[in-house]
Structures are given as structure tokens and as C-alpha cells.
Design a protein around this motif. Structure first.
Motif, PDB file in Angstrom:
ATOM      1  N   ALA A   1     -21.881 -37.190 -31.676  1.00 39.89           N
ATOM      2  CA  ALA A   1     -21.751 -37.081 -33.127  1.00 39.89           C
ATOM      3  C   ALA A   1     -21.599 -35.629 -33.560  1.00 39.89           C
ATOM      4  O   ALA A   1     -20.860 -35.335 -34.508  1.00 39.89           O
ATOM      5  CB  ALA A   1     -22.966 -37.718 -33.799  1.00 39.89           C
TER       6      ALA A   1
ATOM      7  N   ARG B   1     -18.361 -36.355 -35.626  1.00 40.36           N
ATOM      8  CA  ARG B   1     -18.669 -36.929 -36.941  1.00 40.36           C
ATOM      9  C   ARG B   1     -19.051 -35.871 -37.949  1.00 40.36           C
ATOM     10  O   ARG B   1     -19.637 -34.843 -37.607  1.00 40.36           O
ATOM     11  CB  ARG B   1     -19.806 -37.942 -36.808  1.00 40.36           C
ATOM     12  CG  ARG B   1     -19.413 -39.246 -36.145  1.00 40.36           C
ATOM     13  CD  ARG B   1     -20.625 -40.120 -35.902  1.00 40.36           C
ATOM     14  NE  ARG B   1     -21.499 -40.216 -37.052  1.00 40.36           N
ATOM     15  CZ  ARG B   1     -22.750 -40.654 -37.007  1.00 40.36           C
ATOM     16  NH1 ARG B   1     -23.270 -41.010 -35.836  1.00 40.36           N
ATOM     17  NH2 ARG B   1     -23.476 -40.728 -38.099  1.00 40.36           N
ATOM     18  N   ASP B   2     -18.712 -36.145 -39.213  1.00 41.47           N
ATOM     19  CA  ASP B   2     -19.196 -35.306 -40.299  1.00 41.47           C
ATOM     20  C   ASP B   2     -20.631 -35.701 -40.619  1.00 41.47           C
ATOM     21  O   ASP B   2     -20.988 -36.888 -40.539  1.00 41.47           O
ATOM     22  CB  ASP B   2     -18.335 -35.495 -41.550  1.00 41.47           C
ATOM     23  CG  ASP B   2     -16.929 -34.936 -41.353  1.00 41.47           C
ATOM     24  OD1 ASP B   2     -16.797 -33.954 -40.597  1.00 41.47           O
ATOM     25  OD2 ASP B   2     -15.984 -35.481 -41.941  1.00 41.47           O
TER      26      ASP B   2
ATOM     27  N   PRO C   1     -13.658 -46.498 -40.554  1.00 43.02           N
ATOM     28  CA  PRO C   1     -14.943 -46.251 -39.896  1.00 43.02           C
ATOM     29  C   PRO C   1     -15.132 -47.056 -38.612  1.00 43.02           C
ATOM     30  O   PRO C   1     -15.675 -46.554 -37.632  1.00 43.02           O
ATOM     31  CB  PRO C   1     -15.965 -46.651 -40.967  1.00 43.02           C
ATOM     32  CG  PRO C   1     -15.249 -46.455 -42.267  1.00 43.02           C
ATOM     33  CD  PRO C   1     -13.828 -46.837 -41.979  1.00 43.02           C
TER      34      PRO C   1
ATOM     35  N   ALA D   1     -12.914 -45.448 -35.976  1.00 40.39           N
ATOM     36  CA  ALA D   1     -13.497 -44.174 -35.534  1.00 40.39           C
ATOM     37  C   ALA D   1     -14.712 -44.409 -34.642  1.00 40.39           C
ATOM     38  O   ALA D   1     -14.925 -43.701 -33.649  1.00 40.39           O
ATOM     39  CB  ALA D   1     -13.881 -43.333 -36.746  1.00 40.39           C
ATOM     40  N   ALA D   2     -15.543 -45.407 -35.003  1.00 36.94           N
ATOM     41  CA  ALA D   2     -16.735 -45.686 -34.200  1.00 36.94           C
ATOM     42  C   ALA D   2     -16.355 -46.136 -32.795  1.00 36.94           C
ATOM     43  O   ALA D   2     -17.021 -45.785 -31.810  1.00 36.94           O
ATOM     44  CB  ALA D   2     -17.581 -46.749 -34.891  1.00 36.94           C
TER      45      ALA D   2
ATOM     46  N   LEU E   1     -15.371 -43.169 -30.928  1.00 33.92           N
ATOM     47  CA  LEU E   1     -16.598 -42.436 -30.604  1.00 33.92           C
ATOM     48  C   LEU E   1     -17.273 -43.033 -29.365  1.00 33.92           C
ATOM     49  O   LEU E   1     -17.789 -42.314 -28.509  1.00 33.92           O
ATOM     50  CB  LEU E   1     -17.548 -42.483 -31.796  1.00 33.92           C
ATOM     51  CG  LEU E   1     -18.813 -41.640 -31.727  1.00 33.92           C
ATOM     52  CD1 LEU E   1     -18.458 -40.169 -31.717  1.00 33.92           C
ATOM     53  CD2 LEU E   1     -19.719 -41.939 -32.917  1.00 33.92           C
TER      54      LEU E   1
END
Length: 372
Positions: A223, A227-228, A301, A304-305, A308
Motif C-alpha cells: 500500500a 495506494r493513496d 477500486p 486496482a485492488a 494490488l
């Protein structure tokens, strides 16, 4: 274990961590109470930890600053130790934050003092590498608080020579939640601005009562890169939220360029009026004046997850020594892109919209009448 280390009579164990133990002791030469930190017995067989501890002794003895816990004595012979003042009424910041967030004024006051200590170290070419609440001591001082930064056990000279730091490929030195993103890769040589990032994490935690990223170490490290951070509470001044956001910038060039600069900006932010717009109440609006329902929600999201998760897998393979560092940097984008493409194919770019029953766009009333 004997209760005498050098001229120091051990009295009471104060704390224990992965690297060492801290004891309340009596200095038999000067007849005073001291805090003595010594390498834990189980770590004596680890040459890396021994070297890290010896470096702490030497580096901490070089710095003289009102917000750095002073070093009174140290030894690197036999069982290494470092001797510091015993702060009887001091409380580490981590203990304070266990009760929840603190007032912005207090948070900024603490961070400004730590920033001053870091600047003193940075001017000597040293960075701390483990700035976190448990390494910050808060001591009452009349109506004010005296803040002391300590534990330089993993401090390291700012590297301009390309020499390797004292660490292993599979052991990242520091605490994951406070590690700057550039320390997780090999494209940028970390410098003093990595400490600025860690201090911004501390300020975030003081204001929000939680870290920007928390959980399992591997998820936190991923993260930090991808991630932001979540937004700070809306009740905080916008200018103060902006200070923290800049301190948490992924790119060191976009960050505050010194700890003192961030501390001064935080102080000025408290004096700036909040410009947060207040949301207009919607409950008193008639149905014809309510805004229409939002359009289809993005699956961004989710996608993106999944990407990730692919990057987390690459990091896990590196930590488990399944792949080397070169292969890791090849796998990282491939697994991230592959996971994102799979998610895009499964879910598509958007989810179906949820429409309110009273949305005026459902039945706009037909066409206007023609003619008189």
C-alpha cells in the motif's frame, strides 16, 4: 544474567523490543538513576543486529540537541550498551495515541519538536530510518511539553557513495507503516526525505487516531507504494490536511524537502482559517429540486485492488527468496497488470447504477405541449 553491566547496576526491566532491552539502572560512579539499553541475549548471535547497535552508540553520541535524548555513555565491548537519562515522568507517543487522536495544536507542537531534532541529525548527514510514536518521548514541562526523539539503532549515514546499507535482502530495516515508498525499491537512493515521510505518517496518526496504512506487513508495504492514503477527518483545517498530504507524497521531490519545512507549514496551517465547504442539506429539498441519482459506479477500486494483490504476490515471492531482486522488478508490473486485466474482464469498467424512486429523471413528464 548478572545484574551489573559495566559500572551500571540493573534494577528493573522497562521495555523489550526486537533489538534490545531497556533497564532502569543505577550509575555506581555518579550515584544517579539512568536508562541503559543493551542488546538482547537472543540477538547476540546475529552480527547484523550487533553492528546496528554499535552504530547507534556511535551516531547518537555525535548529536547534541534539546529534542534528542542525550547519550551519557556507551560501550561496544563485550555486551554493548548505551546509557541515557531516565525520564521518570515521560510517556512515549505510542502510549498516548492508544487512547485515540490528540488535539491538532498538541499534535503540531509534538511534530515540530521532532522535526527540529531530525533537522539536526540531517545536517550531520544522518537519517533516523525508524521515526514512529514509540520512539518519541513526551515529557511534561510546566504548561508545555518537552519532546525527545530517541532510538537511533538503525540510523544510517545518508548514502552518497552507493555503499550498501547494513541490511539483508529479505529483511527491510524499519517499521512497515512508517517506511517511505522509495525505500522499497532500487530506483531512487533514499535520503533525509524518507524521514520526512515517516514524520508525516506520525502527524497523520496523531490527527486521525490511526495509521494511513495498517494490517499485515506485506499488505502495508504494498500500500505504501501503490495506494493513496485515506483522507483525514473533515473537521480538521484544510491547510493542515494539505500539509500531511504533501508529507505523504510518494515521490520525494513532491514532498516537503526538510522536516523543519513541514513543521513550520503545520504551525502556519493551524493559523489558517478552514475553507472546507459545508454540504448543503438535502432533506429539506423537494423531490423536484433534489440532485439526480449518480451514474453507474466505477469498478476502478475493484480493479486496482486486484492489481494490488498481484503486486503483493510478487513481494511475497521476493521475501520468501523464491525470486531474486531482478526477477522481482520484472514480475511486479506483470502481475499487477495481469490482475487488473482479469478483474476488468470479470467485472467490466462499471457497476449498474442505483436509482432513487423519487429521482425526477425517471419520469421527466414527456414532451411539452405543442401549440397554444
Amino acid at each position: 544474567m548478572t545484574d551489573l553491566v559495566g559500572p551500571y547496576q540493573l534494577a528493573q526491566l522497562i521495555g523489550r523490543g526486537g533489538m534490545g532491552e531497556v533497564w532502569l539502572a543505577l550509575d555506581t560512579r555518579n550515584d544517579r538513576e539512568v536508562a541503559i539499553k543493551l542488546l538482547a541475549r537472543q540477538a547476540l548471535t546475529d552480527p547484523e543486529l550487533q553492528e546496528r547497535f554499535r552504530r547507534e552508540c556511535k551516531l547518537a553520541g555525535q548529536i547534541r540537541h534539546p529534542h534528542i535524548l542525550p547519550v551519557w555513555d556507551f560501550s561496544v565491548e563485550g555486551r554493548p550498551y548505551i546509557v541515557m537519562p531516565f525520564i521518570e515522568d515521560g510517556t512515549d507517543l505510542a502510549t498516548i495515541l492508544n487512547k485515540g487522536p490528540i488535539e491538532p495544536e498538541r499534535a503540531v507542537n509534538i511534530v515540530r519538536q521532532v522535526a527540529s531534532a531530525l533537522d539536526a541529525a540531517h545536517r550531520k548527514g544522518l537519517r533516523h530510518r525508524d521515526v514512529k510514536p514509540s520512539n518519541i518521548m513526551v515529557e511534561p514541562d510546566g504548561d508545555e511539553e518537552q519532546v525527545l526523539l530517541f532510538d537511533w539503532g538503525i540510523a544510517q549515514p545518508i548514502d552518497t557513495s552507493g555503499a550498501s546499507p547494513v541490511t539483508r535482502l529479505d529483511q527491510l530495516v524499519g517499521t512497515p507503516a512508517y517506511i517511505a515508498p522509495e525505500r522499497l525499491g532500487d530506483k531512487v537512493t533514499p535520503d533525509h526525505r524518507a524521514d520526512v515521510y515517516s514524520l508525516a505518517v506520525v502527524l497523520f496518526e496523531c490527527l486521525a487516531g490511526c495509521k494511513p496504512f495498517d494490517g499485515e506487513d506485506m499488505a502495508v508495504l504494498t500500500a505504501q507504494v501503490l495506494r493513496d492514503p485515506p483522507p483525514l477527518p473533515d473537521h480538521l483545517p484544510v491547510a493542515l490536511r494539505d500539509v500531511v498530504a504533501k508529507g505523504l507524497a510518494k515521490n520525494p521531490d513532491d514532498r516537503w524537502q526538510s522536516a523543519a519545512e513541514m513543521g513550520a507549514a503545520a504551525r502556519n496551517a493551524l493559523a489558517s482559517p478552514s475553507t472546507s465547504p459545508l454540504p448543503a442539506p438535502l432533506l429539506n429539498l423537494s423531490p423536484s429540486h433534489r440532485p439526480p441519482s449518480p451514474g453507474p459506479a466505477s469498478n476502478g477500486p475493484r480493479i486496482a485492488a486486484t492489481g494490488l494483490a498481484g503486486m503483493s504476490l510478487a513481494l511475497l515471492l521476493l521475501v520468501l527468496n523464491v525470486v531474486d531482486a531482478t526477477t522481482f522488478w520484472i514480475l511486479l508490473p506483470l502481475l499487477a497488470l495481469g490482475g487488473s486485466l482479469v478483474a476488468l474482464g470479470v467485472w467490466g469498467p462499471r457497476r449498474p447504477a442505483h436509482v432513487r424512486p423519487d429521482d425526477p429523471t425517471i419520469n421527466p413528464g414527456g414532451f411539452p405541449p405543442i401549440g397554444p
